[in-house]
Design an enzyme around this catalytic site. Structure first.
Site, PDB file in Angstrom:
ATOM      1  N   GLU A 111      17.863 -34.003 -24.957  1.00  0.00           N
ATOM      2  CA  GLU A 111      17.133 -35.149 -25.517  1.00  0.00           C
ATOM      3  C   GLU A 111      18.016 -36.403 -25.580  1.00  0.00           C
ATOM      4  OE1 GLU A 111      14.859 -36.268 -29.732  1.00  0.00           O
ATOM      5  OE2 GLU A 111      16.369 -34.680 -29.652  1.00  0.00           O
ATOM      6  N   LYS A 168       7.375 -38.054 -26.458  1.00  0.00           N
ATOM      7  CA  LYS A 168       7.282 -37.257 -27.683  1.00  0.00           C
ATOM      8  C   LYS A 168       6.130 -37.749 -28.546  1.00  0.00           C
ATOM      9  CE  LYS A 168      10.027 -35.555 -31.572  1.00  0.00           C
ATOM     10  NZ  LYS A 168      11.302 -35.653 -32.324  1.00  0.00           N
ATOM     11  N   CYS A 221      12.780 -32.033 -29.295  1.00  0.00           N
ATOM     12  CA  CYS A 221      13.375 -31.841 -30.611  1.00  0.00           C
ATOM     13  C   CYS A 221      12.478 -30.977 -31.504  1.00  0.00           C
ATOM     14  CB  CYS A 221      13.681 -33.191 -31.253  1.00  0.00           C
ATOM     15  SG  CYS A 221      14.780 -33.081 -32.683  1.00  0.00           S
TER      16      CYS A 221
END
Length: 400
Positions: A132, A189, A245
């Protein structure tokens, strides 16, 4: 308590971390998550604890049988042969960039060179994956990076974690770069960390005070993507469900994917936790998603935990924590959809409703048929015997 924890995983964006059911992570009982998920494990744990706490034969025996059945199911599941791995080789990059230095402009070239070197090294592979926000530059401002990354990919695509910036807006993204240097897939995301990646009313606070979410490097914070997405990487690599994440913490996000994937990919930056327990807890929760869905999970972390898990949550390959390196690993195969993948939390909700009803009904019956009160000045007739008189039951105490 089980219902409260289920709500904790959904209300105010949710945070289902450290549930009571997570005590089973290193036991075969964890495999029952394929039946009713992490919240079902929590209900199993609390019911067992409640039975043991009664210290009476029936509830203690019932609790013991409940745990024994879950343990037996898990042991049997783990003894069964797994699906054949796909004919795919992955290269997972763990740059081990300390969080305090990760965004230092003076070190940006150093971090980029490290990623390029780790990608170029090693044999041919089918896909290379960076963690990430690994890229220290913006792809929008430096489009030449596409070709540079493609040149070290050994003729295979490279999936990189990068920030995507457009003016004051930014996204935490996964971008797949083809061997020809083109962007072939992108995922933004969707489930953002409150205050870490966005602030409520953040645009106003940013304009007035310059206040921004602490993880974002542009604007007020990250913007949310449209939601869960399955990326088709072709017949060889198959369909992948990307998770960035802590999106892997939420089973409802994984189940919300528009189609069933062949495998799951989590890229993360757990350097925020340093060397404490956070990265290992985070990895354990991601591993639980593999068991729930019956899908292999590939996890790529900046400092770790970088690992590959099979469809039953077993570690197939991993890198040492907080070390710089790259991991060559085969991609495990997928199992058929599990009961949890099909039905989600519905069985747990039905069981909770049934338990609540079982507790409620006896109280309703006793309350619905009370003994009718006697009219004022009346008393029930009673036959007084010699025995009752001797026992001290005086007849006059039955009259007003």
């Amino acid at each position: 308590l089980a219902l409260a924890d289920l709500l904790r995983g959904h209300v105010l964006t949710g945070f289902p971390w450290a549930l009571p059911g997570h005590i089973w992570f290193h036991t075969p009982v964890l495999q029952t998550a394929s039946l009713f998920g992490g919240y079902g494990l929590t209900l199993l744990t609390l019911l067992s604890a409640a039975g043991l706490s009664r210290l009476r034969p029936l509830p203690v025996t019932t609790a013991a049988l409940l745990v024994a059945a879950a343990w037996g199911f898990g042991s049997y599941t783990l003894s069964q042969p797994g699906p054949a791995p796909r004919d795919v080789t992955l290269r997972l990059i763990q740059p081990n960039a300390a969080q305090a230095l990760k965004w230092d402009p003076a070190l940006a070239q150093t971090h980029f060179d490290r990623l390029m070197r780790l990608t170029a090294e090693g044999p041919a592979r089918d896909l290379t994956i960076w963690p990430e926000t690994a890229l220290p530059y913006s792809l929008d401002l430096h489009p030449e990076i596409y070709g540079m990354v493609a040149s070290v990919g050994h003729g295979a695509p490279v999936a990189i974690g990068a920030q995507r910036i457009d003016g004051d807006l930014a996204w935490n993204s996964l971008t797949v770069i083809s061997p020809q240097g083109a962007e072939v897939a992108r995922y933004d995301k969707a489930h953002l960390v409150p205050f870490g990646e966005y602030i409520p009313a953040g645009d106003v606070l940013y304009r007035l005070f310059g206040l921004r979410a602490f993880a974002s490097q542009a604007g007020a914070g990250y913007s949310a993507g449209p939601g869960p997405q399955v990326i088709d990487l072709g017949p060889r690599l198959g369909k992948v469900l990307p998770l960035i994440c802590y999106e892997a913490v939420f089973p409802q996000d994984v189940r919300a994917a528009p189609a069933r994937a062949d495998w799951m990919l989590q890229i993360t930056n757990d350097a925020w936790f340093g060397g404490l327990t956070g990265p290992f807890q985070h990895a354990a929760l991601a591993r639980l998603r593999a068991i729930e869905m019956g899908l292999p999970l590939v996890r790529v972390g900046n400092t770790g935990v970088t690992a590959v898990y099979d469809a039953r949550g077993r570690t197939v390959a991993s890198l040492p924590f907080q070390t710089e390196g790259a991991l060559e690993a085969a991609l495990p195969g997928a199992l058929p959809p599990t009961p949890y993948a099909r039905w989600g939390e519905a069985p747990v909700l039905v069981l909770l409703a049934g338990l609540a009803l079982a507790l409620f009904l006896p109280r309703r019956r006793s309350a619905a048929c009370p003994r009718p009160p006697l009219p004022l000045g009346m008393a029930r007739k009673r036959t007084v015997t010699t025995a009752s008189w001797r026992d001290g039951d005086h007849p006059m105490e039955h009259f007003p």
